[in-house]
Design an enzyme around this catalytic site. Sequence first.
Site, PDB file in Angstrom:
ATOM      1  N   SER B  45       0.878  -1.162   0.000  1.00 47.18           N
ATOM      2  CA  SER B  45       0.000   0.000   0.000  1.00 47.18           C
ATOM      3  C   SER B  45       0.918   1.215   0.000  1.00 47.18           C
ATOM      4  O   SER B  45       1.767   1.362   0.889  1.00 47.18           O
ATOM      5  CB  SER B  45      -0.893  -0.014   1.242  1.00 47.18           C
ATOM      6  OG  SER B  45      -1.891   0.968   1.128  1.00 47.18           O
ATOM      7  N   GLU B  46       0.771   2.088  -1.007  1.00 52.28           N
ATOM      8  CA  GLU B  46       1.808   3.099  -1.247  1.00 52.28           C
ATOM      9  C   GLU B  46       1.884   4.183  -0.167  1.00 52.28           C
ATOM     10  O   GLU B  46       2.827   4.976  -0.153  1.00 52.28           O
ATOM     11  CB  GLU B  46       1.659   3.718  -2.642  1.00 52.28           C
ATOM     12  CG  GLU B  46       0.411   4.557  -2.869  1.00 52.28           C
ATOM     13  CD  GLU B  46      -0.717   3.764  -3.506  1.00 52.28           C
ATOM     14  OE1 GLU B  46      -0.764   2.538  -3.312  1.00 52.28           O
ATOM     15  OE2 GLU B  46      -1.568   4.383  -4.184  1.00 52.28           O
ATOM     16  N   ASN B  47       0.905   4.207   0.742  1.00 53.30           N
ATOM     17  CA  ASN B  47       1.040   5.142   1.864  1.00 53.30           C
ATOM     18  C   ASN B  47       2.026   4.640   2.911  1.00 53.30           C
ATOM     19  O   ASN B  47       2.241   5.329   3.919  1.00 53.30           O
ATOM     20  CB  ASN B  47      -0.328   5.437   2.489  1.00 53.30           C
ATOM     21  CG  ASN B  47      -1.095   4.193   2.873  1.00 53.30           C
ATOM     22  OD1 ASN B  47      -1.106   3.218   2.141  1.00 53.30           O
ATOM     23  ND2 ASN B  47      -1.713   4.227   4.029  1.00 53.30           N
ATOM     24  N   SER B  87       8.539   4.353   0.345  1.00 56.61           N
ATOM     25  CA  SER B  87       7.516   3.598  -0.377  1.00 56.61           C
ATOM     26  C   SER B  87       7.625   3.817  -1.881  1.00 56.61           C
ATOM     27  O   SER B  87       7.589   2.866  -2.667  1.00 56.61           O
ATOM     28  CB  SER B  87       6.125   4.037   0.109  1.00 56.61           C
ATOM     29  OG  SER B  87       5.120   3.316  -0.545  1.00 56.61           O
TER      30      SER B  87
END
Lengths: 234, 208
Positions: B45-47, B87
């Site tokens: 999850s890119e967060n 990330s």
Amino acid sequence: MKKVYPDAASALDGLLQDGMTIAAGGFGLCGIPELLIDAIVASGVKDLTIASNNCGVDGFGLGKLLDTKQIKKMMSSYVGENAEFMRQYLSGELELEFNPQGTLAERMRAGGCGIPGFYTKTGVGTVVAEGKEVKTFDGQDYILERGIVADLSIVKAWKADETGNLVFRKTARNFNPPAAMCGKVCVVEVEEIVPTGSIDPDLIHLPGIYVHRLIQGAHEKRIEQRTVRKREEA
Amino acid sequence: MPWDRNQMAARAAEELEDGMYVNLGIGIPTLVANYVGDKDITLQSENGMLGMGPFPFEGDEDPDLINAGKQTITELKRTAYFDSATSFGMIRGGKIAAAILGAMEVDEKGDLANWMIPGKLVKGMGGAMDLVAGVGKVIVVMDHTNKHGESKVLKECTLPLTGKGVVDRIISNLGVLDVVPGGLKIVQLADGVTEEELRAATEATIVD
């Protein structure tokens, strides 16, 4: 030097001026510096340029600064479901510089690391590349993006010691470390300030060198999209 | 019968191989996680998370634990957290094997548009531009036509692009197409969909 202040207003004392650039941590409403945002609203400072992935939601987080028209320009990757943000942008009241999310994060990190620009393949061939230098490395095109150095960083962490060493919690870390790094001055709010020496030095996520002022407070931590599954699905 | 949302997600899950690190977009791509079966897939999850778990049980929601769609989620034993710069370092650096994303338009050169409609809808690109530029394989999951029946699989995208020449494979409600030199190549037809139906719904050049 004492970094701990009694509250958000005193921690921001002398740091705010009209037209300044502020880098803010947080992703959506997760890990946002709620207390410092409220104090900036109360200060009435205006014509702000804010670098933040999102601009809160209507009426919460950075959305409060949209309601009071204190923001001149946003540098963000996502407007999403924030109706006032979209309205102000489409009506021309608010400047919006769209940044791909990773480019925004890297611009903050680079700015804090003394790197004034870097080349990335993100956005090549899109509107993001307009007006930017294109350079070819090994047969692939990259665009030049600038590091961001903000006048002020506002950041939320989970715990700090009295020297400003920070620990974040789960996905509330997000943009907070790069935002902290890129500010000439960085003010941090945490849920708990613990005695110096009580955090294992190997487990510090961001060293206190990046932190100039520190407050502890209670956070609402509003959830934007509450999604659950039923227990019988287990 | 064209594929429904869940059948498209199930078909997309077939693209994933054991051991892959994968990023799933918002909407139908999120459903792909329900169909990976026994394959050892780690979701990014890119967060700032690797090893994304399912939605929490009622009462277990944690405001500090969300996915890139801002939904509350859970962690797994393998989970690792990191900041946004790290990330996107792993995304831009090609460490993520595949991304499965939605689309407003896609074209025969692999151009993708999924972040705004000028003057109407301003969502923002979020992490999509970084993902399509950086990950190993870009798979688009989308309806083949819009609600007026017009093709969204075009000769040339009309909306602002998310990435140029970035799409590898399209999984639509009508079938599966690959982006190849000269146009799109039909890989598979959805159950009960004829090649004529798929061609009629496609504006892009289809090559053999």
